[in-house]
Design an enzyme around this catalytic site. Structure first.
Site, PDB file in Angstrom:
ATOM      1  N   ASP A  44       5.670  21.447 -21.025  1.00 16.87           N
ATOM      2  CA  ASP A  44       4.935  20.912 -22.108  1.00 16.87           C
ATOM      3  C   ASP A  44       5.404  21.548 -23.357  1.00 16.87           C
ATOM      4  O   ASP A  44       4.502  21.889 -24.522  1.00 16.87           O
ATOM      5  CB  ASP A  44       3.411  21.536 -21.904  1.00 16.87           C
ATOM      6  CG  ASP A  44       2.775  20.601 -20.654  1.00 16.87           C
ATOM      7  OD1 ASP A  44       3.275  19.682 -20.186  1.00 16.87           O
ATOM      8  OD2 ASP A  44       1.821  21.407 -20.105  1.00 16.87           O
ATOM      9  N   LYS A  60       8.883  18.441 -25.240  1.00 17.92           N
ATOM     10  CA  LYS A  60      10.598  17.904 -24.825  1.00 17.92           C
ATOM     11  C   LYS A  60      10.473  16.517 -25.251  1.00 17.92           C
ATOM     12  O   LYS A  60      11.570  15.927 -25.739  1.00 17.92           O
ATOM     13  CB  LYS A  60      10.715  18.116 -23.231  1.00 17.92           C
ATOM     14  CG  LYS A  60      10.688  19.341 -22.773  1.00 17.92           C
ATOM     15  CD  LYS A  60      10.832  19.650 -21.239  1.00 17.92           C
ATOM     16  CE  LYS A  60       9.690  18.816 -20.273  1.00 17.92           C
ATOM     17  NZ  LYS A  60       8.346  19.716 -20.763  1.00 17.92           N
ATOM     18  N   GLY A 108       3.730  14.990 -18.196  1.00 12.44           N
ATOM     19  CA  GLY A 108       2.929  14.442 -19.171  1.00 12.44           C
ATOM     20  C   GLY A 108       3.564  14.370 -20.447  1.00 12.44           C
ATOM     21  O   GLY A 108       3.807  15.656 -20.728  1.00 12.44           O
ATOM     22  N   HIS A 109       4.524  13.255 -20.937  1.00 14.48           N
ATOM     23  CA  HIS A 109       5.260  13.663 -22.137  1.00 14.48           C
ATOM     24  C   HIS A 109       4.386  12.769 -23.188  1.00 14.48           C
ATOM     25  O   HIS A 109       4.101  11.370 -23.086  1.00 14.48           O
ATOM     26  CB  HIS A 109       6.684  12.907 -21.647  1.00 14.48           C
ATOM     27  CG  HIS A 109       7.241  13.964 -20.878  1.00 14.48           C
ATOM     28  ND1 HIS A 109       8.464  13.729 -20.163  1.00 14.48           N
ATOM     29  CD2 HIS A 109       6.890  15.033 -20.179  1.00 14.48           C
ATOM     30  CE1 HIS A 109       8.852  14.607 -19.494  1.00 14.48           C
ATOM     31  NE2 HIS A 109       8.051  15.559 -19.585  1.00 14.48           N
TER      32      HIS A 109
HETATM   33  P1  GDP Z   1       6.195  17.584 -23.200  1.00 11.34           P
HETATM   34  O1  GDP Z   1       5.565  17.467 -21.925  1.00 11.34           O
HETATM   35  O2  GDP Z   1       7.308  18.776 -23.087  1.00 11.34           O
HETATM   36  O3  GDP Z   1       6.875  16.494 -23.389  1.00 11.34           O
HETATM   37  O4  GDP Z   1       5.093  18.061 -24.211  1.00 11.34           O
HETATM   38  P2  GDP Z   1       3.664  17.411 -24.094  1.00 11.34           P
HETATM   39  O5  GDP Z   1       3.685  16.020 -24.639  1.00 11.34           O
HETATM   40  O6  GDP Z   1       2.950  17.695 -22.773  1.00 11.34           O
HETATM   41  O7  GDP Z   1       2.862  18.653 -25.033  1.00 11.34           O
HETATM   42  C1  GDP Z   1       3.306  18.596 -26.470  1.00 11.34           C
HETATM   43  C2  GDP Z   1       2.187  18.442 -27.317  1.00 11.34           C
HETATM   44  O8  GDP Z   1       2.463  18.911 -28.771  1.00 11.34           O
HETATM   45  C3  GDP Z   1       2.023  16.745 -27.487  1.00 11.34           C
HETATM   46  O9  GDP Z   1       0.593  16.746 -27.936  1.00 11.34           O
HETATM   47  C4  GDP Z   1       2.851  16.473 -28.781  1.00 11.34           C
HETATM   48  O10 GDP Z   1       2.345  15.369 -29.408  1.00 11.34           O
HETATM   49  C5  GDP Z   1       2.493  17.831 -29.540  1.00 11.34           C
HETATM   50  N1  GDP Z   1       3.610  18.176 -30.450  1.00 11.34           N
HETATM   51  C6  GDP Z   1       5.008  18.194 -30.077  1.00 11.34           C
HETATM   52  N2  GDP Z   1       5.378  18.672 -30.978  1.00 11.34           N
HETATM   53  C7  GDP Z   1       4.719  19.221 -31.964  1.00 11.34           C
HETATM   54  C8  GDP Z   1       4.561  19.921 -33.370  1.00 11.34           C
HETATM   55  O11 GDP Z   1       5.802  20.306 -33.702  1.00 11.34           O
HETATM   56  N3  GDP Z   1       3.379  20.534 -33.919  1.00 11.34           N
HETATM   57  C9  GDP Z   1       2.346  19.809 -33.491  1.00 11.34           C
HETATM   58  N4  GDP Z   1       1.406  20.025 -34.027  1.00 11.34           N
HETATM   59  N5  GDP Z   1       2.376  19.160 -32.280  1.00 11.34           N
HETATM   60  C10 GDP Z   1       3.357  18.731 -31.630  1.00 11.34           C
HETATM   61  P1  IMO Z   2       5.938  18.249 -18.301  1.00  8.27           P
HETATM   62  O1  IMO Z   2       7.147  17.429 -17.859  1.00  8.27           O
HETATM   63  C1  IMO Z   2       3.416  21.745 -17.452  1.00  8.27           C
HETATM   64  C2  IMO Z   2       2.949  22.714 -13.179  1.00  8.27           C
HETATM   65  C3  IMO Z   2       1.482  22.556 -12.344  1.00  8.27           C
HETATM   66  C4  IMO Z   2       1.836  23.694 -11.403  1.00  8.27           C
HETATM   67  C5  IMO Z   2       2.986  23.588 -10.834  1.00  8.27           C
HETATM   68  C6  IMO Z   2       3.320  22.732  -9.892  1.00  8.27           C
HETATM   69  O2  IMO Z   2       4.858  17.469 -18.850  1.00  8.27           O
HETATM   70  O3  IMO Z   2       6.369  19.668 -18.897  1.00  8.27           O
HETATM   71  P2  IMO Z   2       3.218  20.124  -9.319  1.00  8.27           P
HETATM   72  O4  IMO Z   2       2.233  19.236  -9.255  1.00  8.27           O
HETATM   73  O5  IMO Z   2       4.514  19.997  -9.797  1.00  8.27           O
HETATM   74  O6  IMO Z   2       3.300  20.533  -7.800  1.00  8.27           O
HETATM   75  O7  IMO Z   2       2.914  21.358  -9.920  1.00  8.27           O
HETATM   76  O8  IMO Z   2       3.693  22.936 -12.107  1.00  8.27           O
HETATM   77  N1  IMO Z   2       3.410  21.472 -13.861  1.00  8.27           N
HETATM   78  C7  IMO Z   2       3.587  21.351 -15.163  1.00  8.27           C
HETATM   79  N2  IMO Z   2       3.319  22.289 -16.117  1.00  8.27           N
HETATM   80  N3  IMO Z   2       4.011  20.704 -17.730  1.00  8.27           N
HETATM   81  C8  IMO Z   2       4.545  19.971 -16.593  1.00  8.27           C
HETATM   82  O9  IMO Z   2       5.125  18.993 -16.845  1.00  8.27           O
HETATM   83  C9  IMO Z   2       4.178  20.308 -15.389  1.00  8.27           C
HETATM   84  N4  IMO Z   2       4.459  19.845 -14.114  1.00  8.27           N
HETATM   85  C10 IMO Z   2       4.185  20.493 -13.234  1.00  8.27           C
HETATM   86  O10 IMO Z   2       0.477  22.769 -13.404  1.00  8.27           O
HETATM   87  O11 IMO Z   2       1.455  24.797 -11.908  1.00  8.27           O
HETATM   88 MG    MG Z   3       3.788  17.663 -20.830  1.00 10.39          MG
END
Ligand code: GDP
Ligand code: IMO
Ligand code: MG
Length: 445
Positions: A13, A16, A40-41
């Site tokens: 999270d 990326k 979850g991206h």
């Molecule tokens: P990922 O799994 O690494 O792709 O990240 P997630 O989507 O799970 O979580 C990142 C969250 O931060 C999302 O809600 C993005 O829209 C938000 N986000 C990403 N970069 C920034 C930033 O520079 N500032 C803010 N405020 N939000 C950001």
């Molecule tokens: P993105 O790609 C954050 C965590 C789960 C749990 C552990 C194992 O959005 O960064 P799993 O279901 O993979 O067997 O769970 O990994 N986990 C994540 N945490 N971001 C994710 O994906 C994750 N995918 C799995 O919360 O601790």
């Molecule tokens: Mg994520």
């Protein structure tokens, strides 16, 4: 030409998807190399927000080929739902390619994930319950079902007739779970195979051909380094290889074709699920970092669970630079720190049992749990950063904070993200074509 890996440098999270989307502009192919619907991206383009679980975040740029690589595990039901969500919004799905070797998450994998978690009690991992661990376990046991099997009813039937009774013994006897019906699974999953057949191909050959044509490949990691099965905080990890090495095994390309590795970190840190998190902040600071109510609040995209929040940890950062061979960093969500009076960074750990100081992550995971952070304090900048477009305009305190991270990790910060959308990005140096990182010479090698 440059082939680039985008990898999460913390616990997942990190933002990326925002960076992948940004860099996808320069790529011809975007490929996910591991994980499944546990990811979850989030990508925000203008007023539109997209949430991806299986589909690479490059899909929003017209004309880019998006590949689900052989290292992934695919829940066909989730895939079909996600594609429908995108085509309903006008996106073209003909650019999607799915590896025939990717493994399939079956309903018994999801049931086992939930049942095993329940049975672990206080030792639970906190999985996303998307069947990830059991799918990869079957892959390693050489009894998994691959995408190619979904396309051949006879093979699928043979595999299910062997597998389902065995899973049922486990589910019924160990977990008191009702049995699955192999014939019903066959009907449902053969139909998914029919619907997905148009996407399925040899993606390794496709990528190799593109490399020969000097096309640009962007490898998109899911999860993060500390969730890596081999290099993460085992057993509190996912079951795949999110770190950069996984980009080769998970796509079927050799390491020699990779030019750059970009690590993504938040300006602080979060974690979902169980497992150690030395810099975690439970109180008001954790709440401030969580940004509840904001569009970018620290809430899991896949499960809706609140993320645990804490300060930036340079011990973990240094470890990520090492195990991924990072060339540079993208630091996201700097804007979240805008209102803090004071910001802490963990510079080392103190072992609570013997007082020893550690700048590097302990190699024995059992010791990780007994580490307490040693912090260095930085003054906050108390100014909004979301409109800033170049590095020099950032408040001096923010620059000091970023420079300190780069120095401590011995890795340049190439990108700073100050908001969720593409335009809220400060590029310090071109992460793809800028100077390649040279390792600092060790004083006492
Ligand atoms: P990922 O799994 O690494 O792709 O990240 P997630 O989507 O799970 O979580 C990142 C969250 O931060 C999302 O809600 C993005 O829209 C938000 N986000 C990403 N970069 C920034 C930033 O520079 N500032 C803010 N405020 N939000 C950001
Ligand atoms: P993105 O790609 C954050 C965590 C789960 C749990 C552990 C194992 O959005 O960064 P799993 O279901 O993979 O067997 O769970 O990994 N986990 C994540 N945490 N971001 C994710 O994906 C994750 N995918 C799995 O919360 O601790
Ligand atoms: Mg994520």
């Amino acid at each position: 030409m440059a082939n680039v890996v985008v990898v999460g440098a913390q616990f997942g999270d990190e933002g990326k998807a925002k960076v992948t989307d940004l860099l996808a502009n320069n790529a011809d192919i975007v490929v996910r190399y591991q994980g499944g619907a546990n990811a979850g991206h989030t990508v925000v383009v203008g007023d539109e927000t997209y949430k991806f679980h299986l589909i690479p975040s490059g899909i929003l740029y017209p004309g880019k080929i998006c590949v689900l690589g052989p290292g992934m595990v695919i829940d066909p039901k989730a895939f079909i739902k996600e594609v429908k969500g995108l085509t309903d919004r006008g996106l073209d799905d003909s650019r999607l390619k799915v590896s025939s070797s990717a493994h399939v998450t079956m309903p018994y994998h999801m049931a086992l994930d939930a049942a095993e978690e329940e049975s672990r009690g206080d030792n639970k991992i906190g999985t996303t319950k998307r069947g990830i661990g059991p799918t990869y376990a079957d892959k390693c046991a050489r009894s998994g079902i691959r995408m190619e099997d979904l396309l051949d009813r006879e093979v699928l039937k043979e595999k299910l007739d062997w597998m389902v009774p065995r899973k049922n013994v486990l589910l019924e006897r160990m977990y008191n779970h009702p049995p699955f019906d192999a014939a019903a699974i066959l009907e449902e999953y053969a139909e998914y195979g029919r619907q997905m057949s148009k996407y399925v191909c040899d993606t390794s050959q496709l990528i190799f051909n593109a490399v020969r044509e000097k096309k640009n490949i962007l490898f998109e990691g899911a999860q993060g380094t500390m969730l890596d099965l081999d290099h993460g905080s085992y057993p509190y990890v996912t079951s795949s290889s999110p770190s950069a090495g996984g980009a080769c095994t998970g796509t079927g390309v050799g390491p020699t074709i990779i030019d750059r590795v970009i690590g993504i970190s938040k300006a602080y840190m979060t974690r979902v699920g169980e497992g150690p998190f030395p810099t975690e902040q439970d109180g008001d600071i954790g709440e401030m970092l969580r940004q509840t109510g904001k569009a970018w609040a620290e809430v899991g995209v896949t499960t809706g669970r609140p993320r645990r929040c804490g300060w930036f940890d340079t011990v973990i950062g240094r470890y990520s630079v090492r195990v991924n061979g990072l060339d540079c960093l993208a630091i996201t969500k700097l804007d979240v720190l805008d209102e803090f009076d004071e910001i802490q960074i963990c510079v080392a750990y103190r072992d609570k049992t013997d007082g020893t100081i550690h700048k590097e992550l302990p190699s024995m995971f059992s010791k990780f749990k007994q580490m307490e952070p040693i912090y260095k304090s930085f003054p906050g900048w108390k100014k909004p950063t979301y409109k800033i477009k170049n590095y020099k305009e950032l408040p001096a305190e923010a620059r000091r904070y970023l420079d300190f991270i780069a120095e401590e990790l011995d890795c340049p910060v190439a990108i700073v993200s100050v908001g969720p959308t593409r335009d809220k990005t400060v590029v310090i140096e071109d992460p793809i074509h800028g100077p390649k990182r040279v390792l600092t010479q060790a004083v006492n090698p």
